[in-house]
Design an enzyme around this catalytic site. Structure first.
Site, short mmCIF file in Angstrom:
data_model
loop_
_atom_site.label_atom_id
_atom_site.label_comp_id
_atom_site.label_asym_id
_atom_site.label_seq_id
_atom_site.Cartn_x
_atom_site.Cartn_y
_atom_site.Cartn_z
N ARG A 297 0.82 -1.21 0.00
CA ARG A 297 0.00 0.00 0.00
C ARG A 297 0.86 1.26 0.00
O ARG A 297 0.56 2.22 -0.71
CB ARG A 297 -0.96 -0.02 1.20
CG ARG A 297 -2.11 -0.97 0.99
CD ARG A 297 -2.98 -1.14 2.21
NE ARG A 297 -4.15 -1.97 1.88
CZ ARG A 297 -5.08 -2.35 2.73
NH1 ARG A 297 -5.00 -1.99 4.01
NH2 ARG A 297 -6.10 -3.09 2.33
N TYR A 437 -6.40 -1.29 -6.65
CA TYR A 437 -5.71 -2.48 -6.11
C TYR A 437 -4.99 -2.18 -4.79
O TYR A 437 -4.80 -1.02 -4.42
CB TYR A 437 -4.80 -3.15 -7.13
CG TYR A 437 -3.63 -2.42 -7.74
CD1 TYR A 437 -3.04 -1.30 -7.21
CD2 TYR A 437 -3.08 -2.92 -8.93
CE1 TYR A 437 -1.94 -0.70 -7.80
CE2 TYR A 437 -1.99 -2.33 -9.53
CZ TYR A 437 -1.43 -1.22 -8.96
OH TYR A 437 -0.34 -0.63 -9.56
N GLU A 438 -4.67 -3.27 -4.09
CA GLU A 438 -4.14 -3.22 -2.71
C GLU A 438 -5.12 -2.51 -1.76
O GLU A 438 -4.71 -1.89 -0.78
CB GLU A 438 -2.76 -2.54 -2.66
CG GLU A 438 -1.71 -3.19 -3.53
CD GLU A 438 -1.53 -4.67 -3.26
OE1 GLU A 438 -1.88 -5.14 -2.16
OE2 GLU A 438 -1.07 -5.39 -4.17
N GLY A 439 -6.38 -2.61 -2.06
CA GLY A 439 -7.41 -1.98 -1.23
C GLY A 439 -7.85 -0.67 -1.84
O GLY A 439 -7.06 0.26 -1.99
#
Length: 603
Positions: A297, A437-439
């Protein structure tokens, strides 16, 4: 248009804002002297600008492709990755014991920015390997560390993160991939994973998949997820490669952006079961995977900053070169469009937001180094809390910012920006995935609200706001009785920063006081809270930079043009970006009624 790393700004932020001198005194960080850091950044800039950046446009037009289970990456990627690995760039921040350079995160962070500015598609393979390395350093057994870390850090092998399944996107409780224990202590893994970045490629001799799966007796939900190492090729006892594992790429995705990065669908266990080994303890996989995700992140936040910088540089070059229309103040003939006020506004917006996000991220990296290396446990704990508060902001705000900046980059180009050959549209397309992506941004915002604010009743946030107010006091002192050239700038910066800290504190109080009584109202403003925090804390770092720039000007040291530009850019950020804080606070605190007004049937 090529990419030139903004080394002057990077070094200014590292030294003056992020406190390299303090990081350099920490145990294990003694090699990070100013001279060493400058040399590392200069070499990285040469590699990124000279080797990787020229691949960005061509690889978008001729992306990686899949055939019969194998992926061939874009022209030049294989050679560039070989050079990347041989130069040791994968190991900048990783331990010397496993072949890394052992430099602080503060030094690795600008290297990550430069690589992503050069080509996000190329840089993604390194980002995923970084995450796998962090997870194994934290949760891997001694045997796993000995087997996997040195090849990953050297770039001989690469790593992946396998979370998502067709029915399980952000909701990992729905993961169905199975891991069946075997008599020899290994597991056989069965299932399908989608959206696996660099899940198959031709850059390295092996790919180490970290896979979330359930053992037969695992409890339901996220409490029953375990983490497994499933290599593409099995590893022999002597470290050499063995047989092909039952883990295969059945396709890659066709995407809006980052086209050269192969995003794989991986099938585990179609031919008897993919052999995997458990990482750490059973049913703690999500905890371990979050180690990877936190590292990733932060890295995705740097992707946003790098991409914004690349887009800004291209827009400036075009604006200086493109001649169109007369100057509104009068001119003998058409002028370069950089003379037109609204083009200047867009360029300043691109520049100011990129510099603010860079400053906040680099300061976060320095705080992370203190959290991991400081000899005093209480100091480590306090700094870790601040870093963990900043990570969702660095990821969420920087990536949303990159969408705004790359959109303006297209707009500066006008109709030519809409044409693919200029490259401006590629930056805009590439930026979209960063907020997903990655949250997603909403997931980052939920983390900021729940774990980072409500859990400690806003204590960490308030400690940060106290530091913002210390900077406000410096600004007030600077403007008292002053009649200097930049006096009006500093008064405006002080006004907007003061209003921003008040707005942020009000929202922190609102979140802490209403989380238990009106949770949907609180979460309806979560993304705006994240944006508010980014704007205020980014504005804080810009204000610190402006104060230091004025001190340099007063002392007559350094590049006066650079320092004057820093003050001017901060003034723009204060007037045009930081000024949004008060209305954001109002919307967050009072705006939930409209968000929740309609029933499902009314949509």
């Amino acid at each position: 248009m090529t990419y030139k790393a903004p080394l002057k700004d990077m070094l200014f932020v590292i030294n003056e804002l992020a406190g390299l001198h303090a990081v350099n005194t920490l145990p294990g960080c003694e090699d990070a002297t100013p001279d060493t850091v400058e040399a590392v950044l200069e070499e990285n800039a040469k590699f990124c600008s000279g080797v990787v950046a020229p691949l960005n446009g061509p690889s978008d037009k001729e992306p990686s492709y899949w055939h019969d289970g194998n992926v061939t990456t874009s022209n030049g990627f294989k050679e560039a990755f070989k050079s990347f690995a041989e130069a040791g760039w994968q190991g900048v921040q990783h331990p010397v014991d496993f072949g890394g350079q052992g430099l602080p995160k503060l030094v690795a962070t600008p290297c990550i920015e430069m690589l992503n500015a050069a080509s996000i598609s190329f840089a993604l393979v390194a980002l995923l390997s970084d995450g796998a390395i962090e997870a194994l350093l934290t949760a891997g057994s001694d045997v796993q560390k000995t087997t996997y870390l040195a090849p990953l850090i050297s770039g001989k092998w690469t790593g992946t993160m396998n979370l998502t399944e067709p029915q399980a996107g952000s909701d990992l409780a729905a993961v169905r991939t199975r891991a069946v224990p075997q008599d020899d202590g290994t597991f056989k893994v069965f299932g399908t994973k989608i959206f696996i970045t660099y899940g198959e490629h031709d850059l390295a001799e092996n790919i180490i998949h970290l896979v979330l799966a359930r053992t037969p007796d695992a409890p339901a939900g996220v409490k029953g997820i375990s983490l497994f190492i499933v290599p593409k090729f099995l590893i022999n006892p002597d470290g050499s490669l063995g047989a092909r594992n039952d883990a295969h790429c059945v396709s890659i995705e066709h995407k809006l952006g980052i086209k050269a990065s192969p995003t794989a669908v991986l099938q585990f266990g179609d031919h008897g079961g993919a052999i995997g080994t458990l990482v750490g303890e059973e049913n703690r996989g999500l905890e371990y995977m979050f180690i990877m995700m936190n590292a990733a992140r932060f890295g995705v936040g740097m992707q946003g900053i790098g991409l914004a910088e690349r887009s800004y540089q291209q827009a400036v070059a075009f604006a200086k070169d493109r001649v169109q229309s007369r100057d509104v103040a009068g001119s003998a003939g058409p002028v370069a469009i950089i003379h037109h006020p609204d083009v200047r506004r867009m360029l300043m917006s691109m520049r100011a937001q990129t510099e603010a996000a860079r400053a906040l991220a680099y300061v976060g990296a320095g705080i992370c180094d203190i959290a991991h290396h400081h000899p005093d446990a209480a100091t480590r704990t306090a700094n870790l809390a601040v870093y963990e508060y900043l990570v969702p902001i660095i990821k969420g705000w920087s990536t949303e910012m990159s969408q705004d900046v790359t959109r303006d980059g297209v707009q500066v180009h006008g109709g030519m920006g809409f044409i693919e050959e200029t490259g401006a549209a590629q930056h805009y397309r590439d930026a979209k995935i960063l907020t997903i992506y990655e949250g997603t941004t909403a997931i980052q915002a939920n983390d900021l609200v729940g774990r980072r604010t409500a859990r400690d009743a806003g204590a960490t946030a308030k400690r940060i706001i106290a530091q913002v107010r210390a900077t406000e006091a410096q600004l007030a002192e600077l403007t008292q009785g002053s009649q200097g050239k930049n006096d009006a700038d500093f008064k405006a910066i002080l006004q907007h920063l003061s209003e921003g800290s008040v707005a942020l504190e009000a929202v922190v109080e609102y979140v802490a006081n209403n989380m238990k009584t009106d949770v949907k109202a609180v979460f309806s403003g979560s993304v705006l809270y994240l944006k508010l925090a980014g704007i205020v804390l980014g504005g804080w770092q810009m204000a610190r930079a402006a104060i230091i720039a004025q001190q340099k000007l007063d002392d007559g040291t350094g590049d006066a043009q650079f320092y004057q530009a820093k003050i001017g850019t901060t003034r723009f950020f204060a007037d045009h970006i930081l000024s949004q804080a008060s209305w954001l606070s109002t919307v967050i605190i009072n705006g939930s009624a409209g968000v929740l007004a309609l029933t499902e049937d009314q949509f």
